[in-house]
Design an enzyme around this catalytic site. Structure first.
Site, PDB file in Angstrom:
ATOM      1  N   LYS A 103       0.991   4.485  -3.355  1.00  0.00           N
ATOM      2  CA  LYS A 103       1.055   3.082  -3.353  1.00  0.00           C
ATOM      3  C   LYS A 103       0.928   2.422  -2.006  1.00  0.00           C
ATOM      4  O   LYS A 103       1.599   2.907  -1.039  1.00  0.00           O
ATOM      5  CB  LYS A 103       2.449   2.432  -3.923  1.00  0.00           C
ATOM      6  CG  LYS A 103       2.604   0.920  -3.715  1.00  0.00           C
ATOM      7  CD  LYS A 103       3.927   0.599  -4.095  1.00  0.00           C
ATOM      8  CE  LYS A 103       4.294  -0.849  -3.823  1.00  0.00           C
ATOM      9  NZ  LYS A 103       5.691  -1.271  -4.058  1.00  0.00           N
ATOM     10  N   ASP A 111       3.585  -6.929   1.545  1.00  0.00           N
ATOM     11  CA  ASP A 111       4.195  -7.605   0.218  1.00  0.00           C
ATOM     12  C   ASP A 111       4.775  -8.842   0.335  1.00  0.00           C
ATOM     13  O   ASP A 111       6.113  -8.911   0.661  1.00  0.00           O
ATOM     14  CB  ASP A 111       4.877  -6.485  -0.730  1.00  0.00           C
ATOM     15  CG  ASP A 111       5.321  -7.147  -2.146  1.00  0.00           C
ATOM     16  OD1 ASP A 111       4.602  -8.046  -2.488  1.00  0.00           O
ATOM     17  OD2 ASP A 111       6.026  -6.710  -2.765  1.00  0.00           O
ATOM     18  N   LYS A 121       8.954 -13.577  -2.121  1.00  0.00           N
ATOM     19  CA  LYS A 121      10.120 -12.984  -1.548  1.00  0.00           C
ATOM     20  C   LYS A 121      10.869 -14.020  -0.724  1.00  0.00           C
ATOM     21  O   LYS A 121      10.099 -14.821  -0.095  1.00  0.00           O
ATOM     22  CB  LYS A 121      10.100 -11.991  -0.987  1.00  0.00           C
ATOM     23  CG  LYS A 121       9.222 -10.427  -1.810  1.00  0.00           C
ATOM     24  CD  LYS A 121       9.303  -9.552  -0.923  1.00  0.00           C
ATOM     25  CE  LYS A 121       8.261  -8.089  -1.613  1.00  0.00           C
ATOM     26  NZ  LYS A 121       9.569  -7.490  -2.538  1.00  0.00           N
ATOM     27  N   ASP A 142       5.931  -1.373   2.805  1.00  0.00           N
ATOM     28  CA  ASP A 142       5.480  -1.143   1.255  1.00  0.00           C
ATOM     29  C   ASP A 142       4.349  -0.324   1.053  1.00  0.00           C
ATOM     30  O   ASP A 142       4.189   0.083  -0.238  1.00  0.00           O
ATOM     31  CB  ASP A 142       5.334  -2.581   0.631  1.00  0.00           C
ATOM     32  CG  ASP A 142       5.881  -2.498  -0.734  1.00  0.00           C
ATOM     33  OD1 ASP A 142       6.680  -1.686  -1.144  1.00  0.00           O
ATOM     34  OD2 ASP A 142       5.472  -3.436  -1.678  1.00  0.00           O
ATOM     35  N   ASP A 189       5.853 -10.055  -8.067  1.00  0.00           N
ATOM     36  CA  ASP A 189       6.284  -9.071  -6.914  1.00  0.00           C
ATOM     37  C   ASP A 189       6.546  -7.914  -7.613  1.00  0.00           C
ATOM     38  O   ASP A 189       7.065  -6.989  -7.108  1.00  0.00           O
ATOM     39  CB  ASP A 189       7.883  -9.686  -6.685  1.00  0.00           C
ATOM     40  CG  ASP A 189       8.300  -9.051  -5.464  1.00  0.00           C
ATOM     41  OD1 ASP A 189       7.246  -8.348  -4.645  1.00  0.00           O
ATOM     42  OD2 ASP A 189       9.498  -9.168  -5.068  1.00  0.00           O
ATOM     43  N   GLU A 198       4.089  -5.812  -8.245  1.00  0.00           N
ATOM     44  CA  GLU A 198       2.923  -5.547  -7.812  1.00  0.00           C
ATOM     45  C   GLU A 198       2.400  -4.080  -7.710  1.00  0.00           C
ATOM     46  O   GLU A 198       1.244  -3.530  -8.019  1.00  0.00           O
ATOM     47  CB  GLU A 198       2.367  -6.176  -6.739  1.00  0.00           C
ATOM     48  CG  GLU A 198       2.202  -5.688  -5.323  1.00  0.00           C
ATOM     49  CD  GLU A 198       3.841  -5.584  -5.055  1.00  0.00           C
ATOM     50  OE1 GLU A 198       4.135  -4.302  -4.162  1.00  0.00           O
ATOM     51  OE2 GLU A 198       4.734  -6.233  -5.460  1.00  0.00           O
ATOM     52  N   ARG A 201       3.458  -1.409  -9.139  1.00  0.00           N
ATOM     53  CA  ARG A 201       3.084  -0.558 -10.667  1.00  0.00           C
ATOM     54  C   ARG A 201       1.805  -1.086 -11.057  1.00  0.00           C
ATOM     55  O   ARG A 201       0.867  -0.262 -11.592  1.00  0.00           O
ATOM     56  CB  ARG A 201       3.980  -0.863 -11.751  1.00  0.00           C
ATOM     57  CG  ARG A 201       4.311  -2.138 -12.008  1.00  0.00           C
ATOM     58  CD  ARG A 201       5.824  -2.470 -12.942  1.00  0.00           C
ATOM     59  NE  ARG A 201       6.764  -2.524 -11.744  1.00  0.00           N
ATOM     60  CZ  ARG A 201       8.092  -2.737 -11.835  1.00  0.00           C
ATOM     61  NH1 ARG A 201       8.130  -3.082 -13.452  1.00  0.00           N
ATOM     62  NH2 ARG A 201       8.880  -2.813 -11.161  1.00  0.00           N
TER      63      ARG A 201
END
Length: 456
Positions: A224, A229, A236, A247, A306, A308, A310
């Protein structure tokens, strides 16, 4: 990029370093001159784990005692480089067994690290008189790469820079690199990677590295690579966004492990896939309530922008699974729920294959680089139900790391061996050998597991 600091082959200034645990200290101490015994007693030194005692000589230092705990744990030695005087050189006094010597070198290399891209470290580490083996050096390098990549702010570590890191591995070790970027993602059927990254001024991309002999067992590593993010339109809060440069920690682990596999010439055919995006806010940001048809043909309703990670992973995992590798392993900084359950030091391992899971658990015990297996409790798929699509990308707050893993599993072909590591990739506070900031977790055990699995 950090180099292998903390080692020297120049013995001209080397002082003796006694590496002792608490149980062995009394016997060693009894053999020392009375004056030295008194010196150590005055400091109440007993070789407790994480301790150091400097030994006086007529012209300054005469040596030092390094107190260690578990000799199988590299971090037992990692306090040494900054507990001993800056720039001093040390030679281990007496004999260490091969495993302890390797762990000492590994811990020394990890403990010598400071992130130096934007600020010169306050002091240099102490030097160990040693020449680490190629494997120890490559393992240290892999761990430090993760730290450097995760510590680097997003303006200098975006999707392009992840691509550059993969290209550097190919330049160093051979192989092929393919990059699918921007609207080409739609043309080649990677719609979720495109959706998450389309609002950024930096094009989203799938980075595909291929290396190894065609007849070798096929291993797929997936990372990933969300380089920042914001949470998207489900924004967030400030404290939750503060460290979101990290991230892409899953991609950092996958890239570093791929580099280790290549450098050590593990007998596999390697495919590395990194889904690299920035989850930004803008006029073209994907929205809650949208439905995306994924590469696999599963329709997904966006419950939360959020969630995102996956989404970018599901297309990459589907692509990996199409190639029918012997095993797929993905790394992701995926859920806060995993941290609530296990804290920062224990990555959550999900696997649909008991043999692979046990190999990783055993490797974690042996290397003291642990993982903790969590359940793929499939009844919890109900938390991902959607009223208008095949599934939602999020839903209930219940069992958040489990439902995230269950989401990913939907994109693995039946019968395909797969493991998912939900990793924090970060140290919240300063500890000996573990500076605050980016961290490689379960990378050493992943390497040990792969060596076991592929007959090295």
């Amino acid at each position: 990029m950090s180099t292998l600091n903390g080692f020297t082959t120049d013995s001209s200034r080397a002082l003796p370093l006694y590496v002792l645990d608490h149980n062995g200290f009394a016997a060693w101490n009894a053999q020392q001159p009375a004056a030295l015994q008194a010196w150590l007693k005055s400091q109440q030194f007993n070789a407790a784990p994480g301790s150091v005692a400097l030994l006086p000589g007529t012209d300054g230092l005469a040596g030092a005692v390094l107190g260690v705990g578990d000799r199988a744990d590299a971090y037992s030695y990692a306090h040494a480089p900054f507990a001993l005087p800056a720039g001093s050189v040390w030679k281990v006094a007496g004999e260490l067994d091969v495993a302890s010597a390797s762990n000492l070198q590994l811990g020394w290399g990890l403990g010598s690290y400071r992130f130096a891209r934007y600020r010169k470290p306050a002091r240099a580490p102490a030097q160990l008189l040693a020449s680490p083996s190629s494997e120890v050096a490559d393992v240290i390098t892999a761990c430090l790469r993760v730290r450097d990549w995760v510590n680097t702010p997003t303006e200098d570590m975006g999707p392009q820079q992840l691509e550059d890191a993969a290209r550097a591995l190919v330049n160093a070790h051979g192989g092929e690199l393919e990059v699918i970027a921007g609207d080409e993602l739609l043309e080649q059927n990677f719609p979720t990677i495109h959706a998450v990254g389309r609002a950024s001024h930096r094009a989203p991309r799938l980075i595909a590295l291929r290396w190894g002999k065609a007849d070798a067992p096929h291993l797929a590593l997936v990372g990933k690579g969300v380089c920042f993010d914001t949470g998207g339109l489900d924004l967030k809060p400030a404290d939750g966004m503060r460290n979101m440069k990290k991230d892409m920690g899953g991609a950092a682990h996958a890239l570093a492990l791929a580099g280790l596999v290549m450098a050590q010439e593990l007998p596999v055919r390697l495919t590395l896939l990194v889904a690299a995006v920035e989850n930004a806010v803008g006029p073209d940001a994907f929205r809650p309530g949208e439905v995306i048809t994924t590469r696999k043909g599963i329709t997904v309703e966006i419950d939360n922008t959020d969630a995102e990670g996956r989404l970018v992973l599901c297309d990459a995992l589907a692509y990996a699974s199409e190639q029918q590798p012997e095993a797929i392993i993905d790394f992701a900084t995926l859920t806060g729920a995993a941290r609530i359950a296990l804290g920062p030091d224990l990555p959550a391992l999900f696997a649909n294959d008991d043999t692979l899971a046990q190999q990783w658990l055993d490797a974690g015990d042996a290397t003291r680089d642990p993982v903790w297996r969590m359940p793929l409790w499939r009844p919890y798929l109900r938390y991902l139900n959607s009223g208008i699509a095949d599934m939602a990308n999020a839903g209930s707050r219940m069992a958040g790391s489990v439902t995230a893993a269950l989401y990913l599993e939907r994109f693995i072909e039946a019968g395909q061996t797969w493991a998912h590591l939900d990793v924090y990739a970060w140290n919240d506070s300063e500890r000996a050998g573990r500076p605050a900031g980016g961290e490689a977790l379960a990378l050493r055990s992943a390497w040990a597991m792969l060596k076991t699995r592929y007959g090295r």
